[in-house]
Scaffold this motif. Sequence first.
Motif, PDB file in Angstrom:
ATOM      1  N   UNK A 115       0.858  -1.183   0.000  1.00  0.00           N
ATOM      2  CA  UNK A 115       0.000   0.000   0.000  1.00  0.00           C
ATOM      3  C   UNK A 115       0.893   1.232   0.000  1.00  0.00           C
ATOM      4  N   UNK A 116       0.492   2.254  -0.710  1.00  0.00           N
ATOM      5  CA  UNK A 116      -0.597   2.312  -1.654  1.00  0.00           C
ATOM      6  C   UNK A 116      -0.396   1.324  -2.804  1.00  0.00           C
ATOM      7  N   UNK A 117      -1.507   0.906  -3.385  1.00  0.00           N
ATOM      8  CA  UNK A 117      -1.457  -0.058  -4.481  1.00  0.00           C
ATOM      9  C   UNK A 117      -0.619   0.478  -5.646  1.00  0.00           C
ATOM     10  N   UNK A 118       0.168  -0.382  -6.269  1.00  0.00           N
ATOM     11  CA  UNK A 118       0.941   0.059  -7.440  1.00  0.00           C
ATOM     12  C   UNK A 118       0.056   0.678  -8.526  1.00  0.00           C
ATOM     13  N   UNK A 119      -1.146   0.133  -8.736  1.00  0.00           N
ATOM     14  CA  UNK A 119      -2.042   0.691  -9.755  1.00  0.00           C
ATOM     15  C   UNK A 119      -2.483   2.110  -9.399  1.00  0.00           C
ATOM     16  N   UNK A 120      -2.565   2.423  -8.107  1.00  0.00           N
ATOM     17  CA  UNK A 120      -2.912   3.774  -7.664  1.00  0.00           C
ATOM     18  C   UNK A 120      -1.731   4.716  -7.907  1.00  0.00           C
ATOM     19  N   UNK A 121      -0.547   4.214  -7.661  1.00  0.00           N
ATOM     20  CA  UNK A 121       0.657   5.043  -7.803  1.00  0.00           C
ATOM     21  C   UNK A 121       0.971   5.398  -9.253  1.00  0.00           C
ATOM     22  N   UNK A 122       0.462   4.625 -10.215  1.00  0.00           N
ATOM     23  CA  UNK A 122       0.699   4.955 -11.620  1.00  0.00           C
ATOM     24  C   UNK A 122       0.234   6.374 -11.933  1.00  0.00           C
ATOM     25  N   UNK A 123      -0.924   6.741 -11.422  1.00  0.00           N
ATOM     26  CA  UNK A 123      -1.491   8.057 -11.715  1.00  0.00           C
ATOM     27  C   UNK A 123      -1.348   9.050 -10.565  1.00  0.00           C
ATOM     28  N   UNK A 125       1.574   9.802  -8.423  1.00  0.00           N
ATOM     29  CA  UNK A 125       2.976   9.667  -8.002  1.00  0.00           C
ATOM     30  C   UNK A 125       3.254  10.347  -6.665  1.00  0.00           C
ATOM     31  N   UNK A 126       2.522  11.399  -6.367  1.00  0.00           N
ATOM     32  CA  UNK A 126       2.734  12.102  -5.099  1.00  0.00           C
ATOM     33  C   UNK A 126       2.287  11.270  -3.901  1.00  0.00           C
ATOM     34  N   UNK A 127       1.557  10.186  -4.148  1.00  0.00           N
ATOM     35  CA  UNK A 127       1.098   9.313  -3.056  1.00  0.00           C
ATOM     36  C   UNK A 127       2.173   8.309  -2.641  1.00  0.00           C
ATOM     37  N   UNK A 128       3.223   8.195  -3.426  1.00  0.00           N
ATOM     38  CA  UNK A 128       4.307   7.268  -3.087  1.00  0.00           C
ATOM     39  C   UNK A 128       4.987   7.758  -1.800  1.00  0.00           C
ATOM     40  N   UNK A 129       5.105   6.871  -0.833  1.00  0.00           N
ATOM     41  CA  UNK A 129       5.737   7.216   0.439  1.00  0.00           C
ATOM     42  C   UNK A 129       7.245   7.024   0.335  1.00  0.00           C
TER      43      UNK A 129
END
Length: 156
Positions: A115-123, A125-129
Motif C-alpha cells: 500500500x498504496x497499491x501500485x495501480x494507484x501510484x501509476x497516476x 505519483x505524489x502518493x508514493x511514500x
Amino acid sequence: MWKKVFLVFIALFIAAQFIRTPKNEGLPMMGNDLFQLHSAPVAVRSAIQNSCYDCHSNHTRYPWYAEIQPVSWWLGQHVTEGKEHLNFSEFGHLEPRRAARKLEDSIEQIEDDAMPLPSYLWQHRSARLTDDQKKAVNEWLENLELSLRPEGEKAE
C-alpha cells in the motif's frame, strides 16, 4: 464484418457512459475520523491523507478519467474494497482491539510496499511514500496501536 464489430463496440461504449456508479464524496473529516480522534504530526497526517484517504475514507478525490466508463466502475470497486478493509473516516466506530489490529495490518502493508497499491501510484505519483515517510507513519501507527490494545495484551 470488422466495421460492424467496431460500430457495436462504439455503441456499447457510448451506452456505458450512462451507467453511473455512486461516488464516494462524503465530508472529508467527521467526528469518527482517525485524525479527529488521535492527533498526529502534520507530516504523518499529510502522508496518510495523501496516500491512503482516497480509498480508505468517506471522501475520494476523483481524477478526470473517473468520469469515463469502465474506468469509473473499476475505481468504484477499488474504493469499496478499500473501505471494507479499513475506513479512516469511521475509525472511531471500531472496538479498540479491532482498531489496533487494523493499524497493525496497515503497518505491515506499508512495510511490504503493498500500500498504496501500485495501480494507484501509476497516476498518483505524489502518493508514493518515501522511506522517511514510511518510517514516520509506521512509528506513529505503532504507538497508536499500542495505546489501543487492552493493557497487558501483546501484538500478534
